[in-house]
Design a protein around this motif. Structure first.
Motif, short mmCIF file in Angstrom:
data_model
loop_
_atom_site.label_atom_id
_atom_site.label_comp_id
_atom_site.label_asym_id
_atom_site.label_seq_id
_atom_site.Cartn_x
_atom_site.Cartn_y
_atom_site.Cartn_z
N LYS A 193 20.82 32.55 45.25
CA LYS A 193 21.86 32.05 44.66
C LYS A 193 22.81 33.31 44.19
CE LYS A 193 23.28 30.47 39.95
NZ LYS A 193 22.49 29.62 38.80
N ARG A 194 24.12 33.02 44.68
CA ARG A 194 25.14 34.11 44.54
C ARG A 194 25.70 34.11 43.29
NH1 ARG A 194 26.27 31.96 50.21
NH2 ARG A 194 25.54 34.09 51.54
N ASP A 195 25.45 34.69 42.43
CA ASP A 195 25.73 34.75 40.96
C ASP A 195 26.71 36.13 40.49
OD1 ASP A 195 23.49 36.29 40.89
OD2 ASP A 195 22.82 35.26 39.28
N GLN A 196 26.76 37.13 41.44
CA GLN A 196 27.35 38.17 41.31
C GLN A 196 28.73 38.24 41.83
OE1 GLN A 196 25.79 40.81 39.16
NE2 GLN A 196 24.41 39.07 39.02
N GLN A 197 29.67 38.93 41.24
CA GLN A 197 31.21 38.98 41.80
C GLN A 197 31.28 40.34 41.69
OE1 GLN A 197 33.07 36.40 38.52
NE2 GLN A 197 34.13 35.78 40.43
N ILE A 198 32.52 40.55 42.73
CA ILE A 198 33.36 41.90 42.78
C ILE A 198 34.95 41.28 42.76
CG2 ILE A 198 31.50 43.14 44.05
CD1 ILE A 198 33.12 42.71 46.42
N THR A 199 35.75 42.36 42.48
CA THR A 199 36.89 41.92 42.40
C THR A 199 37.82 42.97 43.47
OG1 THR A 199 36.80 41.24 40.38
CG2 THR A 199 38.99 41.73 40.97
N VAL A 200 38.60 42.50 44.19
CA VAL A 200 39.32 43.37 45.07
C VAL A 200 40.79 42.89 44.75
CG1 VAL A 200 39.84 43.64 47.65
CG2 VAL A 200 37.54 43.16 46.75
N CYS A 201 41.64 44.01 44.63
CA CYS A 201 42.97 43.99 44.51
C CYS A 201 43.84 43.88 45.54
CB CYS A 201 43.20 44.92 43.53
SG CYS A 201 42.92 44.77 41.74
N LEU A 202 44.61 42.94 45.98
CA LEU A 202 45.26 43.07 47.38
C LEU A 202 46.88 42.73 46.85
CD1 LEU A 202 43.07 40.57 49.09
CD2 LEU A 202 43.02 43.04 49.61
N THR A 203 47.59 43.07 47.76
CA THR A 203 49.33 42.53 47.75
C THR A 203 49.34 41.15 48.13
OG1 THR A 203 49.81 43.41 49.92
CG2 THR A 203 49.72 45.02 48.04
N LYS A 204 50.32 40.55 47.72
CA LYS A 204 50.50 39.14 48.35
C LYS A 204 50.41 39.08 49.94
CE LYS A 204 53.01 37.20 44.61
NZ LYS A 204 54.44 36.49 44.11
N ILE A 205 51.02 40.06 50.68
CA ILE A 205 50.85 40.23 51.84
C ILE A 205 49.69 40.29 52.50
CG2 ILE A 205 51.89 41.58 54.17
CD1 ILE A 205 54.55 41.87 52.51
N GLU A 206 48.67 41.15 52.08
CA GLU A 206 47.42 41.54 52.22
C GLU A 206 46.50 40.14 52.33
OE1 GLU A 206 46.87 46.29 51.40
OE2 GLU A 206 46.68 44.82 49.78
N LYS A 207 46.59 39.39 51.14
CA LYS A 207 46.06 38.29 50.62
C LYS A 207 46.54 37.43 51.73
CE LYS A 207 44.61 35.07 47.44
NZ LYS A 207 44.73 34.29 46.16
N LEU A 208 47.64 37.06 52.12
CA LEU A 208 48.41 36.24 53.01
C LEU A 208 47.43 36.39 54.36
CD1 LEU A 208 49.92 33.59 53.77
CD2 LEU A 208 51.77 35.40 54.29
N ALA A 209 47.55 37.83 54.87
CA ALA A 209 47.07 38.00 56.03
C ALA A 209 45.31 37.74 56.40
CB ALA A 209 47.39 39.71 56.35
N LEU A 210 44.73 38.15 54.95
CA LEU A 210 43.31 37.87 55.02
C LEU A 210 43.10 36.24 55.08
CD1 LEU A 210 40.78 39.77 54.52
CD2 LEU A 210 41.01 39.37 52.22
N SER A 211 43.98 35.52 54.35
CA SER A 211 43.89 34.03 54.13
C SER A 211 44.00 33.49 55.65
CB SER A 211 44.91 33.53 53.30
OG SER A 211 44.49 33.90 52.10
N LYS A 212 44.97 33.88 56.50
CA LYS A 212 45.37 33.42 57.65
C LYS A 212 44.13 33.96 58.68
CE LYS A 212 49.39 31.97 57.54
NZ LYS A 212 49.56 30.42 57.66
N ARG A 213 43.47 35.04 58.40
CA ARG A 213 42.25 35.31 59.36
C ARG A 213 41.11 34.34 58.97
NH1 ARG A 213 42.46 41.97 59.06
NH2 ARG A 213 44.40 42.36 60.02
N ALA A 214 40.75 34.33 57.66
CA ALA A 214 39.73 33.36 57.55
C ALA A 214 40.04 31.63 57.98
CB ALA A 214 39.80 33.24 55.96
N GLU A 215 41.26 31.43 57.85
CA GLU A 215 41.47 30.17 58.49
C GLU A 215 41.42 29.91 60.01
OE1 GLU A 215 45.64 27.43 58.82
OE2 GLU A 215 45.45 28.50 57.14
#
Length: 118
Positions: free
Chosen positions: A19-41
């Motif tokens: 069960k994945r019940d632990q979280q971590i938080t990572v702060c990104l800029t909008k551009i970094e999150k967009l780049a990460l989302s594109k790679r994931a996609e």
């Protein structure tokens, strides 16, 4: 059935042992999150799965494309046919299956060549 007994669920996917019940938080800029989302996609993964794989292993295992899945399914079907031929060969003798085995090997060769080219 006793009303105090819990109702069992029928069918569906069994619950995960881990069960994945632990979280971590990572702060990104909008551009970094967009780049990460594109790679994931591009890898065919959602952002959580992509991030988890990258953090834990340093690389993300991309999902197979629809064409790759279809090729694997065809290879599996051919393997099943080949297994049936092997059973027949054991029962009736090797000569009884020579033509069918050659046909299946030719189909398998074509599939593998097609997937290597594409």
């Amino acid at each position: 059935m006793n009303p105090s007994e819990p109702v069992k669920k029928k069918g569906g996917r069994p619950p995960s042992v881990t069960k994945r019940d632990q979280q971590i938080t990572v702060c990104l800029t909008k551009i970094e999150k967009l780049a990460l989302s594109k790679r994931a996609e591009k890898a065919g993964l959602n952002l959580s799965d992509y991030g988890r794989q990258m953090v834990l292993t340093g690389k993300a295992q991309a999902r197979l494309s629809a064409q790759e899945n279809e090729t694997l399914n065809q290879v599996a079907r051919l393997g099943s046919n080949l297994n049936q031929i092997a059973h027949k060969a054991n029962a009736d003798g090797i000569r009884s299956i020579a033509i069918e085995a050659n046909r299946l090997l030719h189909q398998l060769s074509q599939l593998l060549n097609k997937s290597a080219e594409g």
